[in-house]
Design a protein around this motif. Sequence first.
Motif, PDB file in Angstrom:
ATOM      1  N   ALA A 575       0.874  -1.169   0.000  1.00  0.00           N
ATOM      2  CA  ALA A 575       0.000   0.000   0.000  1.00  0.00           C
ATOM      3  C   ALA A 575       0.911   1.219   0.000  1.00  0.00           C
ATOM      4  N   PRO A 576       0.362   2.425  -0.182  1.00  0.00           N
ATOM      5  CA  PRO A 576       1.245   3.599  -0.174  1.00  0.00           C
ATOM      6  C   PRO A 576       2.127   3.702   1.061  1.00  0.00           C
ATOM      7  N   GLN A 577       1.647   3.233   2.208  1.00  0.00           N
ATOM      8  CA  GLN A 577       2.427   3.339   3.442  1.00  0.00           C
ATOM      9  C   GLN A 577       3.198   2.061   3.777  1.00  0.00           C
ATOM     10  N   TRP A 578       2.859   0.943   3.144  1.00  0.00           N
ATOM     11  CA  TRP A 578       3.442  -0.340   3.514  1.00  0.00           C
ATOM     12  C   TRP A 578       4.253  -0.927   2.354  1.00  0.00           C
ATOM     13  N   SER A 579       5.433  -1.443   2.677  1.00  0.00           N
ATOM     14  CA  SER A 579       6.263  -2.095   1.661  1.00  0.00           C
ATOM     15  C   SER A 579       7.019  -3.248   2.304  1.00  0.00           C
ATOM     16  N   TYR A 606      26.117 -21.456   2.843  1.00  0.00           N
ATOM     17  CA  TYR A 606      25.284 -21.985   1.770  1.00  0.00           C
ATOM     18  C   TYR A 606      24.076 -21.085   1.526  1.00  0.00           C
ATOM     19  N   SER A 607      23.463 -20.586   2.587  1.00  0.00           N
ATOM     20  CA  SER A 607      22.233 -19.799   2.439  1.00  0.00           C
ATOM     21  C   SER A 607      22.276 -18.539   3.289  1.00  0.00           C
ATOM     22  N   VAL A 608      21.817 -17.437   2.710  1.00  0.00           N
ATOM     23  CA  VAL A 608      21.553 -16.205   3.453  1.00  0.00           C
ATOM     24  C   VAL A 608      20.226 -15.653   2.955  1.00  0.00           C
ATOM     25  N   ALA A 609      19.505 -14.959   3.833  1.00  0.00           N
ATOM     26  CA  ALA A 609      18.220 -14.379   3.460  1.00  0.00           C
ATOM     27  C   ALA A 609      17.966 -13.139   4.297  1.00  0.00           C
ATOM     28  N   GLN A 610      17.239 -12.185   3.699  1.00  0.00           N
ATOM     29  CA  GLN A 610      16.832 -10.974   4.397  1.00  0.00           C
ATOM     30  C   GLN A 610      15.373 -10.680   4.071  1.00  0.00           C
ATOM     31  N   LEU A 611      14.621 -10.322   5.095  1.00  0.00           N
ATOM     32  CA  LEU A 611      13.221  -9.950   4.944  1.00  0.00           C
ATOM     33  C   LEU A 611      12.999  -8.619   5.636  1.00  0.00           C
ATOM     34  N   GLY A 612      12.325  -7.699   4.961  1.00  0.00           N
ATOM     35  CA  GLY A 612      12.018  -6.408   5.560  1.00  0.00           C
ATOM     36  C   GLY A 612      10.566  -6.035   5.347  1.00  0.00           C
ATOM     37  N   ILE A 613       9.924  -5.507   6.381  1.00  0.00           N
ATOM     38  CA  ILE A 613       8.550  -5.007   6.308  1.00  0.00           C
ATOM     39  C   ILE A 613       8.548  -3.610   6.905  1.00  0.00           C
ATOM     40  N   GLY A 614       8.041  -2.634   6.153  1.00  0.00           N
ATOM     41  CA  GLY A 614       8.114  -1.260   6.616  1.00  0.00           C
ATOM     42  C   GLY A 614       6.816  -0.494   6.481  1.00  0.00           C
ATOM     43  N   TYR A 615       6.606   0.446   7.428  1.00  0.00           N
ATOM     44  CA  TYR A 615       5.472   1.371   7.401  1.00  0.00           C
ATOM     45  C   TYR A 615       6.022   2.783   7.458  1.00  0.00           C
ATOM     46  N   GLY A 619       6.075  11.192   8.431  1.00  0.00           N
ATOM     47  CA  GLY A 619       7.234  11.261   9.317  1.00  0.00           C
ATOM     48  C   GLY A 619       7.394  10.071  10.230  1.00  0.00           C
ATOM     49  N   TRP A 620       6.335   9.257  10.395  1.00  0.00           N
ATOM     50  CA  TRP A 620       6.426   8.051  11.217  1.00  0.00           C
ATOM     51  C   TRP A 620       6.992   6.906  10.383  1.00  0.00           C
ATOM     52  N   GLN A 621       7.852   6.125  11.015  1.00  0.00           N
ATOM     53  CA  GLN A 621       8.410   4.948  10.352  1.00  0.00           C
ATOM     54  C   GLN A 621       8.529   3.810  11.356  1.00  0.00           C
TER      55      GLN A 621
END
Length: 701
Positions: A575-579, A606-615, A619-621
């Motif tokens: 959504a506009p605020q969520w990625s 053998y394996s690396v992974a990264q997951l990110g969830i942001g709002y 000005g709020w994050q």
Amino acid sequence: MKISFSLFWITLLNLAFTTFALTAVAEETQQSLNNTISKTTLLKLLRQYRSNIPQLSEVKQPHTRAELLTQQLPTINSPSEPIIVDDEILIEVEGVRDTFPTTSTPIYEFTEEDIQRQRPNSLAEVLRNLPGFAINDVGFGADIHTGTFYRGNSINQSVFLLNGRPINTNISTYHGNIDLNSIPVDAIERVELSSGTSSTLYGSEAFGGVVNIITKQGPDPRFNGLAEFGSYDRSNYRASYGGTFGSLRLNFGYEYFSAENRYPVPESAANRDAEGLLFNGDTATSNYYGSAVLELDDNNTLSLDAYKISSRRGLLYFGFPLQRDRLDHDVLNIGLSWRSLLNGSENSILRTTLSYNQDYFSTYGPTQNIFYRQGILNSQSIAARVEHEWQFNPTNNLRWGLDLRNRYLNGDVLSTAPDKIALNETEYHERFEGALFALNTWNINNAWQAELGLRQNVTSEYGSYLNPSVGLRWELSPNVALRGSWVSVQRNPGLDQLYVYDTVHNWLPNPDLEPETGSSWTAGVDVQFATNLTGQFTYFGSSLSDRLGIQVGRWANIGLVNTNGLEAALRWQIAPQWSTFLNYTYTDARIASGIEQGLQLGFVPYSVAQLGIGYQSEGWQVNLFASYFSGARRAFFNTPGDSNTDFSPSWLNLDVGVQIPLLSNLALTLYVENLADVAYEKSNRIYHPGRTYRIGITSDF
């Protein structure tokens, strides 16, 4: 003779490209004419919205930039929002960025917005969030021994650029090359990661990839400041100013970071003192940076950028309980560039760059108070680059030019150990490197694109050699594209490996070393699953002969390494605020010859992974990050009873970052790392301390 032969083939191949391209242009032109709507119909659509644009009399200057428009011309199958002029058609073309770069290998980008959202403290933390990277040397317990790898290749086997110019030192001993924890992150506008045919443009040693760090170049007048404090005497201060003053854009700043890193570690940890705390893990870094960009006229731009780094840190040697060695690293980098639009056209761009780089490494100290030793490597280089980007017909884009570089190395070795005094020395060596390069991108038709590159290298020590590259991209549909690439690569031994004794590790040089040679390849698919959901999936591989390593205490060419892996990158704007984003990399870097045949390269997981969830809103994050590391083989400096087949345990780390606006230009930041409070082993007996925090104030005026 080899150079003349290669230039002949470059000319011949481009003539062939031109011939095929003219045929393709004719076919595309006919197709375009068949699909063109009549002028009468177009005028009818445009006149429906006469009032949506300014009258021509209001336009005092020609519009030369798309962002000056307040409306966009709609597509023909959506005529509800056209704009019109009275009896004439005024068409302004606004560039729309493709979802994926139309290249034969994936290009990943970490933008200024990403930096602001994830708040990394160093370039190492930036790269950790890009696909393909496995970075052990980052954050708490970071140590240069544990390494940075891209697709299984070391930092020396990738090319690092600053605004398009190489900054690698090719130093291997005394913990040399690029210290990614010292690059000032506040100066970075974005980071671009590429591979494949990029090696034609920037260096045949790009077994892994090409990392281009683009610095800020002065927006509207703005001041940024940050003061941050955290666990274990961690502090960070940043201040920068950027602005535009007529035709001049300026940006400059200062950054200071320090941490004592005295935290509890398990009994099996490296550098654990009698109190059970990490010993000699402190670090302090000061960075000064700046840039100036002058618009000489509409066609010519002159830019100057520079940075100065002073880094002081202790070293951890995963195996010695009280290692006391210190590393001083000082860097000075200056670049002057001129960009010119030939004939006033973006179809012909000439770029000329002059640069100077100095990396000073000094490693010194006793080992358990037994003896004193010091090793100094003063590496300097002067480089020049001329590149012409030429869209010489509608379907062919040629980037060709010349690279020149001269390296200088002063090495000083000092040891007071009786059996090492005979190895004390002062060494001075130079190396000249030159290259002619050409990369032609041919749009065969609307669906097919081919890339062909040739790089003719010349060195003072290893003669001349040719490295070709090829790439292909096929747009199956507007939402799916297949791609693949193959490149020939060569990395020459560092001057230190050839001539300078490493008093820290007791490694002898070897003037008979041969270059590492081989090839790397990729195959993958780019998919637009939905309007705001994209995925890039890549198989990568490489075969590296005569790899460099230590054999019986001396640098040697010790064998063959074959690497195969998978890489996935998903991006979803919910959504506009969520990625959210998800990266995963699997790497099988297998030693194919020698006494370690069949084993995974040391420190390469053998394996690396990264997951990110942001709002993000007003000005709020709030950003949540998860990192997974499958564990890596403990390659050397093992404690008694260990085997060279042992792997460190896997781990999963959760972090959260929050920004709270206090005023319109002032915000509170909070970052909590390792929410689960688990003191996991990062790599080879170097441990994370558990839950930590940092809190700060950031301003933007």
